[in-house]
Design an enzyme around this catalytic site. Structure first.
Site, PDB file in Angstrom:
ATOM      1  CG  ASP A 197      -0.348   0.010   2.527  1.00 23.96           C
ATOM      2  OD1 ASP A 197       0.889  -0.052   2.605  1.00 23.96           O
ATOM      3  OD2 ASP A 197      -1.082   0.081   3.533  1.00 23.96           O
TER       4      ASP A 197
ATOM      5  CG  ASP B  24       0.384  -4.129   2.127  1.00 26.59           C
ATOM      6  OD1 ASP B  24       0.222  -4.886   3.091  1.00 26.59           O
ATOM      7  OD2 ASP B  24       1.111  -3.110   2.164  1.00 26.59           O
TER       8      ASP B  24
ATOM      9  CE  LYS C 297       3.317  -5.706   3.779  1.00 33.61           C
ATOM     10  NZ  LYS C 297       2.738  -4.706   4.712  1.00 33.61           N
TER      11      LYS C 297
ATOM     12  CD  GLU D 234       0.723  -1.488   7.871  1.00 36.58           C
ATOM     13  OE1 GLU D 234       0.323  -0.736   8.785  1.00 36.58           O
ATOM     14  OE2 GLU D 234       1.206  -1.073   6.805  1.00 36.58           O
TER      15      GLU D 234
ATOM     16  CD  GLU E  34       8.057  -0.122   7.458  1.00 36.71           C
ATOM     17  OE1 GLU E  34       7.177  -0.901   7.033  1.00 36.71           O
ATOM     18  OE2 GLU E  34       8.182   1.043   7.052  1.00 36.71           O
TER      19      GLU E  34
HETATM   20  O1  KIV Z   1       3.541  -1.094   1.623  1.00 41.10           O
HETATM   21  C1  KIV Z   1       4.707  -1.516   1.552  1.00 41.10           C
HETATM   22  O2  KIV Z   1       5.397  -1.328   0.560  1.00 41.10           O
HETATM   23  C2  KIV Z   1       5.230  -2.247   2.691  1.00 41.10           C
HETATM   24  C3  KIV Z   1       6.686  -2.565   2.712  1.00 41.10           C
HETATM   25  C4  KIV Z   1       7.494  -1.364   2.877  1.00 41.10           C
HETATM   26  C5  KIV Z   1       7.004  -3.602   3.707  1.00 41.10           C
HETATM   27  O3  KIV Z   1       4.495  -2.554   3.568  1.00 41.10           O
END
Ligand code: KIV
Length: 282
Positions: free
Chosen positions: A44, A83, A112, A114, A181
C-alpha cells in the site's frame, strides 16, 4: 511455476537470505522477474510513491486489486503478495472477505497485513481458508497517526517484549513470514532466531532472513523523501529527467522524429493523391 511459501521456508532452513521488492505495474513486474526477484509485494506504499498521498491511509482495496492484477500479468516466476489496506481487516470477518478479494480478483498468491494483538485472529481466519498471510510488525505505516514521529519501534524493554510476543503469536496463528519494519537490528536478530518462519526486514539491519525495499527507493525514482534505511542502486529520476530533456530538445530542433520513425507511402498512391481534387482543396 511461481515461487511458493515453502520455498521461503526452505531458504530460511538452509540459512540463505532472499529479497523482495515492491512492484505496482506490469512493466516493473516483468523487470523484477527478469532479475530473478523471488517475491513481489504490491504494497500500500503505492499510496505515496504512485498516487502521491502523504500516507498509505487513502489506499483502497480496489486500488490494490487493480495493481495486483498488473503485477501478476507482468510476472510468471515471482510470488505476488497483495497488501491489505487500512480498515479492510478490522476483524476476522472483514479481513477474510478482503483477503478473498485480493486472492480471487487480484490473483495474488499471498496477502500481507499490519499489526499484532487483535490481528492474530484475523491472520488465523485467513490462513484457515487457505490464503497464506505475511505479518508486518514494528513500524506499521497504517498507524502513522498513532506512532507520530516515533518511527523506530522496540527500543524500550516493554516495546521489545511486546514485539517478540506478537511475532510468536503471528507465527502460531499460521503466518508464513513476518516483515519487521524499523526495529533495532539486535531485536530483529533476536526475533528472527526465536521464530521458525522467515523474517523480512526493512530498516531493521542485517539479521533478518529476507529484505524488502520499495521499488522507487531502490531505483532512485521517488525524490520527495528518501528513507534512511533505503539504498538507491540506481538514480533513475535523474536518468528520466535527462531523457525527457533530450526528447524535448530534439523535437524542438527538428532532430526527432525522422523518416525512420514513420512509414512511407507507395509512390504511385502519393502521386495520385497530390493530383486529386482533395489535395488541392486541402
Ligand atoms: O507497503 C509496503 O510497501 C510495505 C513494505 C514497505 C514492507 O508494507
Amino acid at each position: 511455476m511461481r515461487v511458493a511459501i515453502q520455498d521461503f521456508q526452505h531458504l530460511r532452513d538452509q540459512g540463505e537470505r532472499f529479497v523482495l521488492v515492491t512492484a505496482y505495474d506490469y512493466t516493473s513486474a516483468q523487470l523484477a522477474d527478469r532479475a530473478g526477484i523471488p517475491a513481489l509485494l504490491v504494497g500500500d506504499s503505492l499510496g505515496t510513491v504512485v498516487q502521491g498521498h502523504d500516507t498509505t491511509i487513502p489506499v483502497t482495496l480496489d486500488d490494490v486489486v487493480y495493481h495486483c492484477r498488473m503485477v501478476v500479468r507482468g510476472s510468471s516466476k515471482a510470488m505476488v503478495i497483495g497488501d491489505l489496506p487500512f480498515m479492510t481487516y478490522p476483524d476476522a470477518e472483514h479481513g477474510l472477505a478482503s483477503a478473498g478479494r485480493l486472492f480471487q480478483e487480484g490473483r495474488v498468491q499471498a496477502v500481507k497485513l499490519e499489526g499484532g494483538g487483535r490481528m492474530v485472529e484475523v491472520v488465523q481466519a485467513i490462513v484457515d481458508h487457505g490464503i497464506p498471510v505475511m505479518g508486518h510488525l514494528g513500524y506499521t505505516p497504517q498507524s502513522v497517526h498513532r506512532f507520530g514521529k516515533q518511527i523506530v519501534r522496540g527500543k524500550t524493554l516493554e516495546q521489545a517484549r511486546l514485539l517478540l510476543n506478537e511475532a510468536r503469536r503471528l507465527e502460531d496463528a499460521g503466518a508464513f513470514s513476518i516483515v519487521l519494519e524499523c526495529v533495532p537490528s539486535a531485536l530483529a536478530g533476536l526475533i528472527t532466531r526465536s521464530l521458525h518462519i522467515p523474517t523480512i526486514g526493512i530498516g531493521s539491519g542485517p539479521e533478518t532472513d529476507g529484505q524488502v525495499q520499495v521499488w522507487h527507493d531502490l531505483l532512485g525514482l521517488y525524490t520527495d523523501f528518501v528513507p534512511r534505511h533505503a539504498k538507491p542502486y540506481a538514480h533513475l529520476a535523474e536518468t528520466i529527467v535527462a531523457a525527457l530533456e533530450s526528447y524535448s530538445t530534439e523535437v524542438r530542433e527538428g532532430v526527432f522524429p525522422t523518416e525512420r520513425h514513420a512509414s512511407a507511402m507507395p509512390e504511385e498512391a502519393l502521386r495520385m493523391l497530390r493530383e486529386s481534387e482533395l489535395f488541392r482543396t486541402a
